[in-house]
Design a protein around this motif. Structure first.
Motif, mmCIF file in Angstrom:
data_model
loop_
_atom_site.group_PDB
_atom_site.id
_atom_site.type_symbol
_atom_site.label_atom_id
_atom_site.label_comp_id
_atom_site.label_asym_id
_atom_site.label_seq_id
_atom_site.Cartn_x
_atom_site.Cartn_y
_atom_site.Cartn_z
ATOM 1 N N UNK A 359 28.820 18.270 -0.248
ATOM 2 C CA UNK A 359 29.260 18.187 0.863
ATOM 3 C C UNK A 359 29.515 18.905 1.884
ATOM 4 N N UNK A 360 29.968 18.804 2.911
ATOM 5 C CA UNK A 360 30.303 19.930 3.653
ATOM 6 C C UNK A 360 32.321 19.722 4.172
ATOM 7 N N UNK A 361 32.642 20.719 4.121
ATOM 8 C CA UNK A 361 33.821 20.484 4.176
ATOM 9 C C UNK A 361 34.869 19.963 5.227
ATOM 10 N N UNK A 362 35.753 18.619 4.727
ATOM 11 C CA UNK A 362 36.096 17.914 5.318
ATOM 12 C C UNK A 362 35.386 16.032 5.328
ATOM 13 N N UNK A 363 34.619 16.366 4.600
ATOM 14 C CA UNK A 363 33.702 14.714 4.714
ATOM 15 C C UNK A 363 34.535 13.561 3.832
ATOM 16 N N UNK A 364 35.113 12.809 4.223
ATOM 17 C CA UNK A 364 35.139 11.835 4.165
ATOM 18 C C UNK A 364 34.708 10.500 4.063
ATOM 19 N N UNK A 365 34.912 9.951 3.250
ATOM 20 C CA UNK A 365 33.828 8.331 2.822
ATOM 21 C C UNK A 365 34.959 7.924 4.095
ATOM 22 N N UNK A 366 33.775 7.128 5.199
ATOM 23 C CA UNK A 366 34.004 6.439 6.275
ATOM 24 C C UNK A 366 35.003 5.103 5.381
ATOM 25 N N UNK A 367 35.349 4.295 6.445
ATOM 26 C CA UNK A 367 36.063 3.058 6.516
ATOM 27 C C UNK A 367 35.369 2.747 5.854
ATOM 28 N N UNK A 368 35.726 1.189 5.272
ATOM 29 C CA UNK A 368 34.592 0.171 4.874
ATOM 30 C C UNK A 368 34.961 -1.627 6.101
ATOM 31 N N UNK A 369 33.989 -1.608 6.853
ATOM 32 C CA UNK A 369 34.322 -2.318 8.153
ATOM 33 C C UNK A 369 35.050 -2.985 6.908
ATOM 34 N N UNK A 370 35.826 -4.296 7.486
ATOM 35 C CA UNK A 370 36.243 -5.168 7.095
ATOM 36 C C UNK A 370 36.965 -4.990 5.831
ATOM 37 N N UNK A 371 37.831 -3.639 5.804
ATOM 38 C CA UNK A 371 38.518 -3.743 3.882
ATOM 39 C C UNK A 371 39.356 -5.225 4.101
ATOM 40 N N UNK A 372 40.252 -5.215 4.949
ATOM 41 C CA UNK A 372 40.835 -6.540 4.841
ATOM 42 C C UNK A 372 40.416 -7.696 4.163
ATOM 43 N N UNK A 373 39.074 -8.434 4.838
ATOM 44 C CA UNK A 373 38.671 -9.564 4.406
ATOM 45 C C UNK A 373 38.035 -8.853 2.944
#
Length: 600
Positions: A359-373
């Motif tokens: 993966x390119x530098x700076x790539x992070x996993x996107x936030x999972x929608x509804x992570x609170x639920x």
């Protein structure tokens, strides 16, 4: 009978798409609302029975309009259920939709049953051949029971196919159970407190719905209105037509009813949908509203239920004029391979040469929608070398809205990764619909039947198109076998990540040759087959079965010869590695056969 269909305001036009906003309504007076919903649901069932018996076709020009079957049914429904004209028209539209969908599904169901009967016929012949070669009484009894089960399923499928063909020939439809056939079966087999709980749930499914279609000329929706004073808080106002008093009839025999009183209540919707709903409200666009009373789930995150332990779920559907041209796939910079399975998904970043690309530098996993639920329900992981996994345990068990929500979460996660990398998504063109009876064990049949692959794929394609990300689908044959055989051990990937890598390579048109570590594993597989042949009397005690298994092992041994491998590597075409008679198909059969012998 086509009159209602013409007046539908929620049918999307060309160049538009429909979207649905889900919310929870808290009526100020729930008792009259339940009475209105019960009357509307009863009207739908009553109209369904009348329309089902009415012969289809255009209205008779010799009969006055007021005496046409459709208008007679509408007038009688208004008189019996004390609903206004628009509620009755919506009920007739819902009944017509049920009839039309049942007729549309008949050819598909017949085709599916014909395929199932064909697969069961093959399974029956195979079971008969195996039964003749069994020696011990115990194994013969098990084989006879299996054969009888296959014949019973085949007879049942044939009877069902004959029944559906008669309906198709006569222009009728199978019996319809309002409230759900599956839920009714569970209700009839239950007892005690379980029976009372299921009875209440079935009644809610049967009579706990109210629907009103939108109208651009009447403020968006004349019967169920969405109002807002400050653009932040919304209220829903529902017309209670059963409380309006009839004041005679007009010249056409229709009841004259004044404006029905309305019952309001606060409407809760997700924060992300408030601007979208406000846009619908301010622009005066027509919107259709469906209200459903449901038992509140124990893990629900929306506001608490009422004294009855139920919630009023609201679906607000509207059309939006917006063009989303299909983006063209550019494979010159690599792809994002995706392997979907009943446990989650796996993504691999495949470079233009078909290798696993970091993966390119700076790539992070996107936030999972509804992570609170979904705290603890979805686990995501990142391998910097170019692999991502998303584990969703509820894929196998979730139902209804929960399943749809999880599929949307997965689709958003995949499209966010593809959008960041600016790479097309490569999917498998899977179809589990016709494989459930084809020699698979009951565990796989249950797993595959509950696997919402099609729903996830549709949501990924829809969201990718709206985000400008292209999607490519490839043949799924033996991707897991190739990935596990060539890349799982050598690259230290999971079997699903290795399959995703194979999927991406297939989209790039890269041939899967046998070389290096794969060649060594082929030689090891050949040695395992030879050892299994030498120990055949020990592995297969029965003499009759021993000959059949030995013949299969000898044929597989011949398929892994040096000459066959050279032909595979030298004359491999785009389809040769995907044929069942090809080398990868032989690898799959050999591993399954050795596994069944508890060898290797």
């Amino acid at each position: 009978m086509g009159k209602v269909a013409k007046t539908r305001a929620d049918a999307p036009e060309a160049g538009s798409f429909s979207f649905t906003i889900q919310g929870i309504w808290h009526p100020d007076q729930p008792v009259p609302v339940r009475q209105e919903m019960r009357g509307f649901s009863s009207c739908v069932r009553w109209v369904f029975n009348r329309l089902h018996d009415t012969p289809p076709g255009n209205p008779d020009p010799n009969v006055p309009v007021a005496d046409q079957p459709f208008n007679r049914i509408k007038r009688e429904a208004q008189r019996l259920f004390h609903l206004n004209s628009r509620y009755v028209a919506d009920a007739m539209m819902a009944a017509q939709a049920v009839i039309a969908s049942q007729k549309e599904l008949l050819p598909l169901q017949i085709q599916n049953l014909a395929k199932r009967i064909e697969n069961l016929d093959k399974a029956e012949k195979k079971a008969c051949r195996i039964l003749k070669k069994l020696d011990s009484a115990e194994t013969a009894a098990r084989g006879e029971r299996k054969l009888q089960a296959i014949r019973w399923r085949k007879k049942r499928a044939a009877l069902r196919k004959t029944e559906l063909e008669n309906h198709l020939r006569n222009g009728t439809i199978p019996p319809v159970v309002f409230g759900g056939r599956h839920l009714l079966k569970k209700l009839t087999r239950s007892h005690g407190e379980r029976h009372q709980a299921l009875r209440r749930e079935w009644r809610l499914h049967r009579q706990g719905a109210l629907y009103s279609r939108g109208d651009v000329n009447k403020g968006g929706n004349p019967n169920i209105r969405v109002v807002s004073e400050d653009g932040i808080r919304f209220r829903l106002q529902v017309a209670m037509s059963h409380q309006a008093q009839c004041h005679g009839t007009d010249s056409k025999g229709r009841p004259i009813m004044p404006a029905a009183p309305r019952i309001g209540g606060s409407l809760w919707i997700p924060d992300k949908c408030r601007l979208l709903l406000m846009d619908v409200f301010l622009c005066g666009r027509p919107y259709s509203v469906r209200i459903m009373e449901e038992i509140r789930p124990r893990d629900a995150i929306f506001p608490v239920a009422d004294a009855e332990g139920t919630v009023f779920r609201v679906h607000i559907t509207c059309d939006r004029q917006e063009e989303f041209p299909e983006p063209q796939a550019d494979l010159s910079h690599g792809v994002l391979g995706l392997d979907e399975n009943p446990h989650g998904i796996a993504l691999t970043h495949v470079g233009p040469q078909g290798n696993l690309e970091p993966f390119p530098e700076g790539f992070t996993l996107p936030e999972i929608a509804g992570s609170r639920k979904l705290a603890g329900d979805i686990q995501a992981g990142l391998d910097p070398r170019g692999a991502v996994w998303l584990h969703v345990p509820e894929f196998r068990t979730a139902r209804g809205f929960r399943r749809t929500y999880l599929a949307g979460v997965v689709a958003q996660f995949v499209c966010d990764v593809a959008h960041f990398l600016n790479k097309p998504i490569v999917l498998e063109d899977l179809d589990f619909g016709q494989t459930l009876e084809k020699g698979h064990r009951p565990h796989f049949n249950r797993l595959a039947s509950g696997f919402n692959h099609g729903q996830v794929i549709r949501l990924i394609q829809r969201r990718a198109r709206r985000g400008g990300v292209s999607v490519v689908q490839v043949d799924p044959a033996f991707t897991s076998v190739i990935g596990g055989f060539k890349y799982q051990e050598s690259l230290g990937l999971s079997v699903h990540q290795a399959a995703a890598l194979t999927i991406g390579r297939r989209a790039l048109g890269i041939r899967e040759r046998i070389a290096g570590g794969a060649l060594q594993r082929i030689q090891q597989l050949r040695e395992d087959i030879q050892n299994a042949l030498n120990r055949l009397p020990e592995l297969v005690p029965g003499e009759g079965t021993r000959g059949a298994v030995g013949g299969q092992l000898k044929r597989l041994l011949g398929l892994f010869s040096d000459k066959r491998i050279a032909i595979h590597n030298g004359f491999l075409t785009s389809w040769a590695d995907r044929k069942r008679t090809g080398l990868w198909g032989s690898v799959s059969r050999a591993k399954k056969l050795l596994s069944s012998l508890n060898f290797g």
